[in-house]
Each structure stands twice: as C-alpha cells, then as structure tokens.
Design a protein around this motif. Sequence first.
Motif: not given
Length: 366
Positions: A171-197
């Motif tokens: 599932r990780l391989l099938a969904s590489p990051p896009t610009l559309a993912d950035v807002p969801a990451w930012l509002v999640s409050g999780e600073r570590d992107p690897a943990v968020w993924w």
Amino acid sequence: MQRQHSTPCFLCVLVAATIFLVALLLGHGHRSLSTGYKSLVTIGATTPPDSAPEQQRTDAYHNAVALAFRDALHKGDVAAVYFNDSVMGGHNDDEPRTTIATMLGDLRGLSIHPVSGPGYAATLFREYAELIAKAQQRPRLAIVSINLRAFSDDWFFTPRWMYAATVDYLRLLASPPTLADVPAWLVSGERDPAVWWTARTRRDASGHETLFREINARRNRLMAATKPGLSPEEAKRRQLFIKHYMTDIPASHPMIGHLLDTAARLSRAGVTTLFYLTPIDVEGGMSLVGGEFAATVSDSARRVVRTLAEAGVDCLDLSALLPEDQFVDRDYACEHLNLAGRRQVAEALAAHLAKRTVPGDKVLPR
C-alpha cells in the motif's frame, strides 16, 4: 485618489505573497513527506541484522520482492505477471525445479514476471493489482492462482500467512506522496513524516472471528472425529486435509472479497486476466477423509468459479486435474507438484489462453 489606487495594489501584493508562502509551505511539506516516504521504502526492504527477529527478516524479504516488482513495472519490464504461491516451483531435488511460469512462458512465447512465495494469496495479490492499476506502464496479461487452502482461517489469523507487514508495504508503494497529502499531514500534528506514513498504511485487524466460527463448525466436527485403522502419520495427514480444505466458503468469505478486489483493480487497469484454481490432491484426501472430502472440494471450487463468473471474471478450475502420484511432500497435505504435474498445469493454462489470443499474436490483447 492616490490612496484608492494603492489599496488594490496592496491587496494584489498580499494575495501574491500569500500564494507564494503557501507554495513554499506545500513544497517544503512535500519534500519532507518524500524524504520520510523514501526512508520507509528503503528500510522496509532492507535485510535486518542477524540478531533481528525471524519475522522481521521474513517481512524484509517479501517487501523486497514487492519493491523489485514495482521497479520492474516502472521500467516497463513486465509484459505478463503470474501470481502464485509455493506451488509455482519444484520441491524435489531428484528432478528439475522448472517453475510453472517458465514452462507456460515457453509454451506461449511469453516473457512472464513471476510473483510467488509461500502462502501468497489474494490478500497480497489485490495490493499488487492496485500497484499495477496506478502504474504508467502495465502488463498486458495477469495470471492469478487460487489455492483453496487459502480460504482456511490460517490466512486471517496466523502471522506467517497473513503477510500484514507486506500488505502495508505494498500500500505504501502504491501511494507515493503528492502535494495533496501535505495539508492532511500538517493538520495531523505529527511532525515525523515517516510515522505519519506508517499510520496511514497500517492494516486493521481482520475482525472475522465470528464468521470463521460459523464456517469452521463442520470442519471442526470432522477434526474431532477419529478414523480407525490409521497409522499416527496417516491420522496426522487426515487432520491436515480436513483443516486445509474443509472450511465452508460462503459468498461473504473475505477471500472471495479479496479475489473480486484483485479482479476489479486489474480490469480497471486494462489488464487481461485469467484466474485458476490450483490442483488439490483429491485422491489422497478421499482415502483418508472419505467421499465428503471430494464433494467439499468440488462444491468449493464451483462456488468460487461461479462467484467470479458472475463478476465477469474468467476462472479455470484445475482443482481435480491431477492424480495423487503427481503431488509431493507426501507427509503433508499440500498442493506441491512434481515436474509432470507442473507441466500439466502449464499446458492447461496455455491451452486456455490460446482460445483468447489473436492469431499470430503471442501476447493476449487488452
């Protein structure tokens, strides 16, 4: 008058500055997400040290298989893909270990990329199908084996067969990051992107306990009963035949859902697909369990083929194709075949594919 002109200019500058800042924020966020993503992809498929738990080492191996397939897709090197389990290859040192994929490729003039491993089933195949659906260069043909043993509860409650970590990795391989993912990451409050993924692709518990209690009721009664006159080895093998193949298969069975998901994703990708049921040692099962074994295997095969056919999926039933003497690992009830048995499977698949091939074309059309 000057003040009236300066107000629109100020607003324009403010809007432009805001857009610039948002673009910078999105760009920085995307770079951070990409870095965390690439780290997860690399670590997930890297063999851990010898001191690591065996399950972690196994997960890394199967993740590496998935990563190699993704890379081959990106290069356009996958003309045809063959999804199978341990039945694909040989299990006897006294004869060549030529795989079914190799023999089928030779028979049909195909370059086949095999994706197989112990206990591989549609739990994994549907994730591979999503990887294909999102790829720019896709195979023209997919062959998907269905092992009736994968309908037993081991595939939903036993870590060895669940492949939960590799499901998450696919599932990780099938969904590489896009610009559309950035807002969801930012509002999640999780600073570590690897943990968020990691949290985003984590697989939920199956939740199928109640269903399996129902569909295993008859199987469990058979396992509790004894058959007189059997040696300890025969009694053990009888138990395995029952455990592996006597689970009832209703339309609500989760593996049915996985198969339909696999078919739908491959269809969406425009890939010609052939499913088939792998041969079962029906003669061996009948000798130890009785006629009910053959009836159950036949009924299960019919249900799977019918369900797929109703969804417009081509499925070939090879469950009763082979006699007992073409199965190996005699002390264990499984589907492993000798060279002659694997060749018969390849020939049956080649003959079925030939009916769907445009004359003169060695690869099926989309």
